[in-house]
Design a protein around this motif. Sequence first.
Motif, short mmCIF file in Angstrom:
data_model
loop_
_atom_site.label_atom_id
_atom_site.label_comp_id
_atom_site.label_asym_id
_atom_site.label_seq_id
_atom_site.Cartn_x
_atom_site.Cartn_y
_atom_site.Cartn_z
N THR A 51 -16.58 106.68 -1.56
CA THR A 51 -17.30 107.79 -0.93
C THR A 51 -17.19 109.06 -1.78
N TYR A 74 -24.30 111.31 5.10
CA TYR A 74 -25.30 110.33 4.65
C TYR A 74 -26.50 110.39 5.58
N GLY A 75 -27.65 110.19 5.00
CA GLY A 75 -28.85 109.99 5.82
C GLY A 75 -29.75 111.19 5.92
N TRP A 87 -28.20 106.50 2.47
CA TRP A 87 -27.40 105.42 3.06
C TRP A 87 -27.02 104.40 1.99
N THR A 88 -25.78 103.95 2.01
CA THR A 88 -25.39 102.82 1.15
C THR A 88 -25.67 101.54 1.96
N LEU A 91 -23.06 101.04 4.69
CA LEU A 91 -23.17 101.96 5.84
C LEU A 91 -24.37 101.59 6.70
N GLN A 92 -25.42 101.07 6.05
CA GLN A 92 -26.59 100.63 6.83
C GLN A 92 -26.21 99.45 7.74
N ARG A 95 -24.20 100.84 10.54
CA ARG A 95 -25.10 101.54 11.46
C ARG A 95 -25.86 100.53 12.34
N ASN A 107 -29.76 108.47 12.73
CA ASN A 107 -30.38 108.75 11.43
C ASN A 107 -29.46 109.46 10.45
N ALA A 108 -28.22 109.68 10.84
CA ALA A 108 -27.28 110.34 9.93
C ALA A 108 -25.86 109.93 10.30
N PHE A 200 -21.78 108.65 13.80
CA PHE A 200 -23.21 108.41 13.69
C PHE A 200 -23.91 109.36 14.65
#
Length: 206
Positions: A51, A74-75, A87-88, A91-92, A95, A107-108, A200
């Motif tokens: 990160t 992120y995001g 987004w990596t 992380l997606q 999520r 979205n973040a 999130f």
Amino acid sequence: MMTLFDDTELFTSGNSPRRYYDLPDMGLMQYDGFIPKPEADSYYETLLRNTPWREYRMPMYDKIVTAPRMVAWYGMTDEAGENAVPWTPELQVLRDRVEKETGLQFNAVLLNLYRNGNDSVSWHSDKEHLIGQNPNIASVTFGQTRPFRLRHKVDKSIQQLEIPLHHGTLLLMHGTTNTFWEHHIPKSAKEMLPRINLTFRQLRRS
Ligand SMILES: O=C(O)CCC(=O)C(=O)O
């Protein structure tokens, strides 16, 4: 693979590991073991290493102070107006799992790194101009268990709540929780390993 963090204990209510808190003005769901230990270990190591952690400078009264933790967004664009990192893939995936569990869309994500017991977050609720009124916030923790405290902003007769957030725990704050309650991660004099927390969020597009 690291074995620093114990397997989490599951709360069982019937067959469900989910725990719901029944307190005034609060919607709160805790799911220990949401990310099982071997995967949580892997997320912990990867996030710690990969990160782009940076300091978070925030206005306090007439000064700019450095928060006692490291962060990464992120995001979407962050609170300071700086561009968030895209987004990596991992992380997606995380999520998606949070979205599937909660039935919500995010979205973040803000990542916080508490390097040791000196790192903390002071009493606050999340800023509504960014996330709207009564926002849904889903938090996932990896690493050191730290107590997450909540206190009612108005009714001081309501007892504070303290939830130990373990390696792999999901905590969903929804309904009026953020409007009526503040939260806090205290410092600790004990020796503490790093803790990573992901929140999130559903940021409004401005
Ligand atoms: O680390 C946590 O569990 C809480 C983080 C937090 O309060 C925040 O990002 O606003």
